[in-house]
Design a protein around this motif. Sequence first.
Motif, mmCIF file in Angstrom:
data_model
loop_
_atom_site.group_PDB
_atom_site.id
_atom_site.type_symbol
_atom_site.label_atom_id
_atom_site.label_comp_id
_atom_site.label_asym_id
_atom_site.label_seq_id
_atom_site.Cartn_x
_atom_site.Cartn_y
_atom_site.Cartn_z
ATOM 1 N N GLY A 51 0.824 -1.201 0.000
ATOM 2 C CA GLY A 51 0.000 0.000 0.000
ATOM 3 C C GLY A 51 0.861 1.254 0.000
ATOM 4 O O GLY A 51 1.627 1.473 0.942
ATOM 5 N N ILE A 52 0.772 2.034 -1.069
ATOM 6 C CA ILE A 52 1.486 3.306 -1.161
ATOM 7 C C ILE A 52 0.510 4.311 -1.764
ATOM 8 O O ILE A 52 0.102 4.163 -2.916
ATOM 9 N N GLU A 53 0.146 5.303 -0.995
ATOM 10 C CA GLU A 53 -0.810 6.292 -1.480
ATOM 11 C C GLU A 53 -0.243 7.082 -2.662
ATOM 12 O O GLU A 53 0.891 7.564 -2.595
ATOM 13 N N TRP A 54 -1.037 7.219 -3.716
ATOM 14 C CA TRP A 54 -0.679 8.088 -4.838
ATOM 15 C C TRP A 54 -1.004 9.531 -4.474
ATOM 16 O O TRP A 54 -0.262 10.449 -4.762
ATOM 17 N N VAL A 55 -2.154 9.703 -3.837
ATOM 18 C CA VAL A 55 -2.614 11.000 -3.335
ATOM 19 C C VAL A 55 -3.086 10.761 -1.910
ATOM 20 O O VAL A 55 -3.749 9.761 -1.631
ATOM 21 N N SER A 56 -2.783 11.651 -1.001
ATOM 22 C CA SER A 56 -3.185 11.485 0.392
ATOM 23 C C SER A 56 -4.685 11.696 0.556
ATOM 24 O O SER A 56 -5.351 12.233 -0.334
ATOM 25 N N SER A 57 -5.208 11.311 1.709
ATOM 26 C CA SER A 57 -6.620 11.533 2.014
ATOM 27 C C SER A 57 -6.980 13.014 1.966
ATOM 28 O O SER A 57 -8.123 13.381 1.722
ATOM 29 N N ALA A 58 -5.980 13.869 2.165
ATOM 30 C CA ALA A 58 -6.191 15.317 2.105
ATOM 31 C C ALA A 58 -6.118 15.846 0.668
ATOM 32 O O ALA A 58 -6.280 17.038 0.441
ATOM 33 N N GLY A 59 -5.843 14.946 -0.295
ATOM 34 C CA GLY A 59 -5.797 15.341 -1.688
ATOM 35 C C GLY A 59 -4.441 15.811 -2.189
ATOM 36 O O GLY A 59 -4.326 16.306 -3.298
ATOM 37 N N GLU A 60 -3.408 15.636 -1.364
ATOM 38 C CA GLU A 60 -2.063 16.066 -1.742
ATOM 39 C C GLU A 60 -1.343 14.950 -2.498
ATOM 40 O O GLU A 60 -1.318 13.820 -2.034
ATOM 41 N N PRO A 61 -0.728 15.257 -3.642
ATOM 42 C CA PRO A 61 0.058 14.244 -4.354
ATOM 43 C C PRO A 61 1.209 13.741 -3.494
ATOM 44 O O PRO A 61 1.819 14.513 -2.758
ATOM 45 N N ASN A 62 1.502 12.457 -3.593
ATOM 46 C CA ASN A 62 2.600 11.862 -2.848
ATOM 47 C C ASN A 62 3.889 12.065 -3.642
ATOM 48 O O ASN A 62 4.163 11.335 -4.594
#
Length: 138
Positions: A51-62
Amino acid sequence: MSDYAGDLAPQQAWDLLSTDPDTVLVDVRTSAEWQWVGGADLSQLGKPVVGIEWVSSAGEPNQRFVEQLGQAGVGPEAPVLFLCRSGHRSAAAARAATAAGYGPAYNVAEGFEGDPDALGHRGTVNGWKVAGLAWRQS
């Protein structure tokens, strides 16, 4: 020509994960999605889901996505499958991984929940869950 190895239907992704011991599944959804919606379960294949977020829950790009692939043990020559809710974020992740030298990198088309139905609900039309593939919810 695509800028990544291509799109796979969920069953094709499962088949590749089942037959190639080096293939890795990376779920690029948010931690909230993993927790509340559930995710693919590869335990019967003896594999984890990375699991690696592409975009955070806050909508910020990783900004550290590619770096985190390496930190998670994804080898640059391993076939890597990217999965998100519907296949859009995962296609972007497959492009980024390919550009960084990973791959072959594939997008799991339809994603985990698939396209919305006539009422706007996901999880009823297509996708990993509708295909009847192994998944779990926490």
